[in-house]
Design a protein around this motif. Structure first.
Motif, PDB file in Angstrom:
ATOM      1  N   ILE A  14      -1.845   5.361  -3.101  1.00  0.00           N
ATOM      2  CA  ILE A  14      -0.883   5.916  -2.147  1.00  0.00           C
ATOM      3  C   ILE A  14      -1.606   6.431  -0.904  1.00  0.00           C
ATOM      4  CG2 ILE A  14       0.756   7.809  -1.773  1.00  0.00           C
ATOM      5  CD1 ILE A  14       1.569   7.513  -4.703  1.00  0.00           C
ATOM      6  N   PHE A  17      -2.913   3.247   1.289  1.00  0.00           N
ATOM      7  CA  PHE A  17      -1.831   2.601   2.043  1.00  0.00           C
ATOM      8  C   PHE A  17      -1.209   3.570   3.050  1.00  0.00           C
ATOM      9  CE2 PHE A  17      -1.466  -0.051  -1.969  1.00  0.00           C
ATOM     10  CZ  PHE A  17      -2.046  -1.178  -1.406  1.00  0.00           C
ATOM     11  N   GLY A  18      -1.112   4.839   2.681  1.00  0.00           N
ATOM     12  CA  GLY A  18      -0.522   5.829   3.582  1.00  0.00           C
ATOM     13  C   GLY A  18      -1.366   6.069   4.818  1.00  0.00           C
ATOM     14  N   ASP A  21      -0.609   3.253   7.269  1.00  0.00           N
ATOM     15  CA  ASP A  21       0.721   3.365   7.867  1.00  0.00           C
ATOM     16  C   ASP A  21       0.825   4.560   8.798  1.00  0.00           C
ATOM     17  OD1 ASP A  21       1.573   1.097   6.577  1.00  0.00           O
ATOM     18  OD2 ASP A  21       2.454   2.168   4.889  1.00  0.00           O
ATOM     19  N   HIS A 305      -2.826  12.504   0.697  1.00  0.00           N
ATOM     20  CA  HIS A 305      -2.574  11.825   1.973  1.00  0.00           C
ATOM     21  C   HIS A 305      -2.327  12.839   3.077  1.00  0.00           C
ATOM     22  CE1 HIS A 305       0.505  10.297   4.859  1.00  0.00           C
ATOM     23  NE2 HIS A 305      -0.383   9.335   4.990  1.00  0.00           N
ATOM     24  N   ASN A 327       5.072   2.338   0.045  1.00  0.00           N
ATOM     25  CA  ASN A 327       3.742   2.707  -0.445  1.00  0.00           C
ATOM     26  C   ASN A 327       3.798   3.126  -1.909  1.00  0.00           C
ATOM     27  OD1 ASN A 327       2.627   2.245   2.046  1.00  0.00           O
ATOM     28  ND2 ASN A 327       2.762   4.370   2.715  1.00  0.00           N
ATOM     29  N   SER A 331       2.088   0.928  -4.900  1.00  0.00           N
ATOM     30  CA  SER A 331       1.070   1.570  -5.738  1.00  0.00           C
ATOM     31  C   SER A 331       1.458   1.523  -7.207  1.00  0.00           C
ATOM     32  CB  SER A 331       0.867   3.022  -5.285  1.00  0.00           C
ATOM     33  OG  SER A 331       0.459   3.086  -3.932  1.00  0.00           O
TER      34      SER A 331
END
Length: 363
Positions: A14, A17-18, A21, A305, A327, A331
């Motif tokens: 997470i 990918f976070g 983004d 994150h 996300n 995940s």
């Protein structure tokens, strides 16, 4: 151990990918929803009238200019409480407040309501407010290039992801600085927002005698794209590492579980359980623990994150803290995929169990 391992894997996925983004969100929010101008052409207000007329004529001759207006554009500094260095601030005073929204959208950072310039205060940007822990109604000390200090009152905090800005109306500028505003720049919104066109427009403006410089809004965008390119590599490393962690945790613990329960599994087969039922007897436990780990990992990934994106950006940038549902789904999906692969491997191991030898073994 399964819950902790899957928790770590999901949280890292997470976060990875976070991070990507969040950096992408800076560009989307800043340059699609907030910043609409492309070039601020700064000229010498003390130049001769002929030179200033030629500068205006050059602006009018540029065919890609969609909108233009006069503003005062200056650079000031401040040192927010708790910081060790001065922060560079771009100060802008628009000539026409009604149309300024076409160049820069001022909206509240919390509820996105549009902010209006008022005669009793200035609008500052969100990152500057966070650095100094400023709130609406507080005062901010500014220092100009001559070393003179001025105090302004904060009437609004605007959403902004790149740079520090202070925006005042002409009446409040006169109140703070004790003089009438002298407009020294042209703010331009171009039809063609490509980097090549912005460079061409900047060169044309700088070729004029009255020109001082041209500030391009996409300079920060190019820097963010460079950061994003390097960040993608980091994201892939995090994804690969966390995926390997998930696979190793699931395989190792499931393998230990099967190895230590061969007698029990052999008994189930002798009693008439089908192969699928025997596998699910083991895997059902793993699946429940894995789902618990994923759910706990959602909260861990959110806070990790948030922590990284709070500390990663420099003092003049603000990350988009939005964590997309995709996300979380991606995940969790990757973790479930690794679990399925482990289950297929364990099917083969359970199938090869020597039932007679397992039943004759000592407890």
């Amino acid at each position: 151990m399964t819950i902790i391992g899957i928790f770590g894997c999901t949280a890292l996925l997470i976060t990875g990918f976070g991070m990507r983004d969040s950096i992408n969100g800076i560009i989307d929010n800043q340059y699609l929803k907030i910043t609409h101008y492309d070039v601020v052409g700064i000229y010498d207000p003390n130049a001769s009238q002929t030179e200033k007329d030629n500068y205006q004529k050059q602006v009018n001759d540029i065919k890609t200019v969609k909108k233009q207006d006069n503003i005062y554009y200056g650079s000031v500094t401040t040192r927010p409480q708790g910081t060790i260095s001065n922060q560079q601030i771009s100060m802008m005073v628009p000539q026409h407040e009604q149309g300024f929204d076409d160049f820069l959208t001022l909206r509240d950072f919390s509820d996105h309501k549009k902010l209006k310039l008022q005669g009793h205060g200035a609008v500052i940007t969100e990152k500057l407010a966070k650095l100094g822990h400023y709130q609406v109604g507080d005062h901010l000390d500014l220092t100009d290039s001559s070393g003179h200090s001025y105090r302004i009152k904060i009437s609004g905090i605007s959403e902004m992801y790149v740079g520090h800005d202070v925006i005042l109306d002409s009446s409040y500028y006169h109140k703070v600085f004790g003089k009438q505003v002298v407009y020294n720049a042209k703010i331009l919104d171009l039809k063609d927002r490509s980097a090549n066109n912005i460079d061409q427009v900047s060169r044309k403006l700088n070729s004029q005698t009255a020109a001082v410089t041209a500030v391009q809004s996409n300079q920060a965008k190019m820097a963010i794209n460079t950061i994003l390119h390097g960040l993608n590599n980091i994201v892939w490393i995090i994804v690969i590492a966390s995926s390997a962690l998930s696979f190793v945790v699931l395989f190792t613990l499931t393998n230990i579980n099967v190895s230590e329960r061969t007698r029990e599994l052999a008994t189930l087969r002798v009693l008439g359980f089908y192969q699928r039922e025997t596998v699910m007897y083991i895997y059902r436990e793993t699946a429940i623990l894995m789902l618990l780990g994923i759910l706990v990992g959602f909260s861990g990934g959110y806070y990790l994150h948030h922590f990284i994106m709070e500390t990663l950006p420099p003092n003049n940038a603000l990350a988009d803290m939005t964590l997309r549902w995709s996300n979380l789904g991606l995940s969790a999906g990757l973790t479930l995929l690794f679990s399925l692969i482990v289950m297929l491997i364990m099917v083969q191991k359970i199938r090869k169990i020597d039932m007679l030898g397992a039943l004759n073994s000592a407890d």
